[in-house]
Motif scaffolding. Structure first.
Motif, short mmCIF file in Angstrom:
data_model
loop_
_atom_site.label_atom_id
_atom_site.label_comp_id
_atom_site.label_asym_id
_atom_site.label_seq_id
_atom_site.Cartn_x
_atom_site.Cartn_y
_atom_site.Cartn_z
N ILE A 1 -14.48 16.36 -2.12
CA ILE A 1 -15.59 15.65 -1.47
C ILE A 1 -16.13 16.47 -0.30
N TRP B 1 -14.57 9.96 -7.27
CA TRP B 1 -14.49 10.28 -5.85
C TRP B 1 -14.79 9.08 -4.96
N ASN C 1 -6.41 9.59 -1.15
CA ASN C 1 -7.25 10.65 -0.58
C ASN C 1 -7.20 11.93 -1.40
N TYR D 1 -19.36 6.95 1.75
CA TYR D 1 -17.97 7.22 1.37
C TYR D 1 -17.18 5.92 1.25
N ARG D 2 -16.59 5.67 0.09
CA ARG D 2 -15.73 4.52 -0.17
C ARG D 2 -16.35 3.22 0.37
N LEU E 1 -17.80 8.41 -3.98
CA LEU E 1 -18.80 8.98 -3.07
C LEU E 1 -20.18 8.73 -3.66
N TYR F 1 -9.00 13.24 -3.62
CA TYR F 1 -10.25 13.98 -3.85
C TYR F 1 -10.96 14.39 -2.56
N ASN F 2 -10.34 14.17 -1.41
CA ASN F 2 -11.03 14.47 -0.15
C ASN F 2 -11.44 15.93 -0.02
N ASN G 1 -19.99 10.81 -7.84
CA ASN G 1 -18.87 10.91 -8.77
C ASN G 1 -18.06 9.62 -8.62
N TYR H 1 -18.13 19.36 -1.50
CA TYR H 1 -19.44 18.94 -2.02
C TYR H 1 -20.39 18.64 -0.87
#
Length: 541
Positions: free
Chosen positions: A444, A531, A438, A508-509, A533, A440-441, A528, A447
């Motif tokens: 994310i 990420w 996690n 997401y993921r 995402l 980069y949460n 990205n 963003y």
């Protein structure tokens, strides 16, 4: 007023270095307790709360991924005590889904949750408080091993300011309890050998039991203690008759050690039986540790983990610069180990060597022979760290006494500056290298927040762990953020598009199955790749 005068009087009785040490320990305590909710909630911390709250992770997944829309606040509910649940639900969840984790810490976390709530700050306050017990225990261990209050105090300072130990202290997992138990059991071993009293060996057996019930990897420390005693017994056998130790004391200590470990093993049998019955689940949930990685990465991570005890930088630092900056710390550790070997008696330096070497080798040798990354996981090496800090403490005190070379006294101030700087930078960071997957949460969430209206779409993911990942992300987004969570196989015909006309759809993921199932005229585009995402939108004609 009288108490204040007594405190002031005792403070004035301390020497300048002792006063400085007390201040630095206080700084370390501050770092442990400050800004506890500053970093993102990590995937494993979410699982801690699932267990403590009485939920099965399968239950959470089945509730969420039903082609329904949830607000972020609704996803967070699984971090609070499950209605009508009991402690037994916590124990059962671990036995069924996570048997490699014994229940005591999670039961403690449940009680803590009942008393103080389920905020991120409350969750992390428990391990932070537990970590404070490590400090007096480290002083006791240093004093027992070196018979030097200076070395013991220095070891306490290094532990208090250790960036890695502070990260563990601010993580809602059992790592700080593991650290405290490792230090305590090492102190009790040395004390029991010296005093030869049954009550000390009884405490050793009891603390070893606590260690096993904290994390089975605690067994690595127990094995190191066995090797240490075996080495002392062997050394005792080949010494000349004039040797001053009385009546083969180490052979007696070896016998008492075996009895203590047998008692601890018997007391651990109930949970060992649980692990045996659910061994396939335990193997499945730890299967990731068998993933092979290149030798260069293996060596790099070894250096990263051991040097993080004194200096820590996030992964945002370029890899080459990160490695080069850690070489002086690595050299310091190596010189400290040599100094211990050169200037201390066999029982002292052999304890340090076995405490560091045995747990590491047990993890590293399989990685080298059959592949894996067990020895690269910082938390798996907790048993090694106190001995490294003790070795460096002895070396620093050894240098400090050599007044004829002025630069040697600069080592301690420089090390303190590096450690405090590392802790300060980490204190104000939203994420850190310990937060994967996690990490980069926070980025994310920032963003997603740039869009006026957004919807987050996801499914269970390829590894079926997105329930925890989504809970983690939900804490970084506004409470009203909508999440549409899909069943598998994914059916885009069920998307509730009404009201989404002006919304940005983020995925997401997603699982590879979800990506492959995107129908015409939709297109899924990575925002990205790092990420994980994506955006989902109609294909432009």
């Amino acid at each position: 007023m009288q108490a204040l005068k007594q405190v002031r009087s005792r403070w004035n009785q301390l020497g300048g270095l002792q006063q400085a040490a007390v201040v630095l320990i206080a700084v370390g305590i501050f770092f442990r307790l400050a800004n506890l909710d500053g970093k993102i909630l990590w995937h494993d911390e979410v699982y801690t709360n699932f267990r403590a709250a009485g939920y099965l992770s399968a239950e959470v997944q089945d509730t969420l991924f039903q082609n329904q829309t949830f607000r972020a606040s609704e996803i967070r509910q699984f971090q609070s005590i499950k209605p009508n649940s009991t402690v037994w639900d916590t124990v059962r969840g671990l036995a069924v889904e996570d048997p490699q984790h014994p229940p005591p810490y999670f039961v403690m976390a449940r009680v803590w949750m009942v008393l103080f709530g389920s905020s991120i700050t409350a969750d992390r306050m428990l391990p932070a408080v537990i970590s404070l017990f490590s400090l007096p225990l480290m002083y006791a261990l240093g004093l027992e091993l070196f018979a030097s209050s200076a070395v013991a105090l220095m070891a306490t300072v290094l532990l208090a300011l250790s960036p890695l130990d502070i990260l563990f202290a601010q993580t809602a997992r059992q790592y700080s309890l593991m650290t405290a138990t490792t230090i305590a059991v090492s102190w009790l071993l040395l004390r029991s050998i010296r005093t030869r009293r049954w009550n000390d060996w009884g405490l050793y057996a009891g603390t070893t039991t606590v260690g096993f019930y904290t994390q089975p990897l605690f067994g690595l420390t127990v094995v190191a203690h066995g090797v240490y005693l075996a080495g002392l017994i062997l050394k005792e056998k080949i010494l000349p008759p004039t040797f001053s130790w009385e009546h083969h004391q180490y052979r007696k200590a070896g016998l008492f050690y075996l009895v203590a470990i047998a008692i601890a093993a018997v007391l651990f049998l109930p949970w060992a039986w649980v692990v045996h019955r659910n061994f396939e689940m335990a193997a499945a949930t730890t299967d990731w540790t068998r993933s092979a990685i290149p030798m260069g990465t293996l060596l790099n991570l070894w250096v990263f983990n051991v040097t993080a005890l004194f200096m820590d930088t996030d992964i945002s630092v370029p890899p080459l610069l990160r490695l080069l900056s850690r070489i002086p710390i690595l050299v310091m550790i190596g010189v400290s180990l040599y100094t211990i070997y050169r200037w201390t008696p066999f029982p002292t330096w052999f304890f340090i060597v076995t405490s560091v070497g045995i747990p590491f080798l047990i993890l590293a040798l399989p990685d080298l022979m059959i592949g894996g990354l067990r020895s690269t996981v910082a938390r798996f090496l907790i048993g090694c760290y106190p001995a490294i800090q003790l070795a460096v403490s002895y070396w620093i005190v050894h240098l400090w006494k050599q007044r004829q070379v002025w630069w040697r006294r600069m080592v301690l101030p420089m090390l303190v500056v590096v450690s405090v700087a590392s802790c300060t930078i980490s204190l104000f960071a939203e994420t850190w290298w310990t937060k994967f997957p996690n990490y980069y949460n926070a980025a994310i969430a920032d963003y997603i927040a740039t869009t006026e209206k957004s919807v987050v779409i996801s499914d269970r993911g390829d590894e079926h762990i997105n329930g925890a990942n989504l809970v983690s992300l939900s804490f970084s987004l506004p409470e009203e953020t909508p999440f549409y969570l899909m069943r598998q196989p994914s059916d885009f015909a069920l998307l509730p598009l009404q009201g989404w006309d002006d919304a940005t759809l983020f995925v997401y993921r997603p699982s590879s199955e979800l990506i492959d199932a995107v129908p015409e005229p939709w297109q899924i585009i990575p925002v990205n790749p790092v990420w994980n995402l994506w955006t989902l939108s109609p294909r432009k004609s």
